[in-house]
Design a protein around this motif. Structure first.
Motif, mmCIF file in Angstrom:
data_model
loop_
_atom_site.group_PDB
_atom_site.id
_atom_site.type_symbol
_atom_site.label_atom_id
_atom_site.label_comp_id
_atom_site.label_asym_id
_atom_site.label_seq_id
_atom_site.Cartn_x
_atom_site.Cartn_y
_atom_site.Cartn_z
ATOM 1 N N ASN A 64 -45.312 -7.979 4.653
ATOM 2 C CA ASN A 64 -44.922 -8.509 3.360
ATOM 3 C C ASN A 64 -42.588 -8.739 2.792
ATOM 4 O O ASN A 64 -42.886 -9.539 3.061
ATOM 5 C CB ASN A 64 -45.435 -7.689 2.667
ATOM 6 N N ARG A 65 -42.668 -7.256 4.016
ATOM 7 C CA ARG A 65 -40.734 -7.615 3.809
ATOM 8 C C ARG A 65 -40.497 -8.745 4.628
ATOM 9 O O ARG A 65 -39.339 -9.135 4.357
ATOM 10 C CB ARG A 65 -40.681 -5.899 4.409
ATOM 11 N N LEU A 66 -40.980 -8.780 5.749
ATOM 12 C CA LEU A 66 -40.610 -9.940 6.627
ATOM 13 C C LEU A 66 -40.581 -11.073 6.217
ATOM 14 O O LEU A 66 -39.523 -12.552 6.015
ATOM 15 C CB LEU A 66 -41.459 -10.446 7.800
ATOM 16 N N ASN A 94 -37.326 -15.364 2.426
ATOM 17 C CA ASN A 94 -37.313 -16.134 1.484
ATOM 18 C C ASN A 94 -35.754 -16.096 0.868
ATOM 19 O O ASN A 94 -35.736 -16.532 -0.376
ATOM 20 C CB ASN A 94 -38.555 -15.628 0.918
ATOM 21 N N ASN A 95 -35.727 -14.668 1.153
ATOM 22 C CA ASN A 95 -34.202 -14.761 0.268
ATOM 23 C C ASN A 95 -32.598 -13.750 1.571
ATOM 24 O O ASN A 95 -32.426 -12.939 0.879
ATOM 25 C CB ASN A 95 -34.533 -13.131 0.008
ATOM 26 N N MET A 96 -32.644 -14.945 2.368
ATOM 27 C CA MET A 96 -31.766 -13.716 3.225
ATOM 28 C C MET A 96 -30.748 -13.810 2.775
ATOM 29 O O MET A 96 -30.095 -12.229 3.437
ATOM 30 C CB MET A 96 -31.983 -15.064 4.518
ATOM 31 N N ASP A 97 -29.898 -14.560 2.248
ATOM 32 C CA ASP A 97 -28.133 -14.160 1.882
ATOM 33 C C ASP A 97 -27.816 -12.861 0.601
ATOM 34 O O ASP A 97 -27.450 -12.184 1.004
ATOM 35 C CB ASP A 97 -27.877 -15.926 1.097
ATOM 36 N N LEU A 98 -28.939 -12.840 -0.148
ATOM 37 C CA LEU A 98 -29.169 -11.759 -0.724
ATOM 38 C C LEU A 98 -29.370 -10.439 0.044
ATOM 39 O O LEU A 98 -28.629 -9.816 -0.293
ATOM 40 C CB LEU A 98 -30.137 -11.928 -1.887
ATOM 41 N N PHE A 99 -30.268 -10.608 1.207
ATOM 42 C CA PHE A 99 -30.530 -9.612 2.239
ATOM 43 C C PHE A 99 -29.371 -9.445 2.719
ATOM 44 O O PHE A 99 -28.677 -8.240 2.653
ATOM 45 C CB PHE A 99 -31.453 -9.518 2.592
#
Length: 216
Positions: free
Chosen positions: A109-111, A116-121
């Motif tokens: 689920n986290r992967l 889908n939200n890599m820049d924010l992460f």
């Protein structure tokens, strides 16, 4: 509409009344902070990427840190927290017979969420250790909202005899360290590696269970 423009719509309400120049500044800042980190990004670089004069940034935001917080505060409250809580609840509310099945669902689920939200992460991982305001927001919007649920899950599997009798806080810390260590290596440190995610997930679970399983 680009992905970054869609992100701006998600982050900011219509009453924020952002100008087109502000939107360009925010998009450029998100991309630059994610790519180079906050400390290594200058306002002149953001201005150049946004196609505006550097003075335009300071007319809207007094400092570079104000710009960072202006982006991250709504990101945490309106986008990241709801998605994290919603996605985690999909896993947390399921009943799994074995603790390792729960871990597998959690990691997968986290992967997917991170992809889908890599820049924010990237911005959060890079800046939370150095920005007390972001650390407090992260604790308020995410950690405190899911901790009690995680604690209940750990106690459930301890009652079933699947997890060693340790304080739940310690179990959560040990499992989270292994999971996030894999996710950070996978997405931030060695993204160019041809990862065999299925094997990596199984090895991570095996490592966690080796330490948490009661001795037979």
């Amino acid at each position: 509409m680009s992905d970054q423009e869609k992100l701006i719509e998600q982050l900011f309400d219509s009453e924020d009344d952002l100008t087109e120049k502000q939107k360009k500044i925010i998009i450029a800042a998100i991309e630059s902070f994610a790519e180079k980190g906050y400390a290594s990004t200058s306002t002149s670089e953001i201005a150049k990427k946004a196609g505006v004069a550097e003075g335009t940034i300071f007319r809207h935001y007094k400092t570079k840190k104000d710009l960072l917080l202006f982006i991250v505060a709504p990101m945490m409250a309106k986008l990241l927290a709801p998605f994290v809580i919603k996605d985690l609840n999909k896993v947390l509310n399921q009943k799994y017979d074995r603790f390792e099945d729960f871990l597998r669902a959690m990691i997968e689920n986290r992967l997917k969420f991170l992809n889908n939200n890599m820049d924010l992460f990237k911005i959060l991982i890079q800046e939370i250790p150095f920005q007390p305001e972001l650390k407090e927001q992260f604790k308020e919007h995410i950690v405190l909202k899911v901790y009690d649920r995680f604690k209940q899950i750990v106690e459930h599997y301890q009652e079933k005899g699947q997890i060693i009798d340790l304080p739940p806080t310690r179990v959560i810390r040990m499992a989270a360290s292994s999971i996030f260590g894999y996710l950070i290596a996978r997405n931030l440190i060695f993204p160019e590696v041809d990862w065999d995610d299925e094997t990596e997930i199984e090895e991570t679970i095996r490592f966690i269970m080796h330490g948490l399983s009661p001795k037979r």
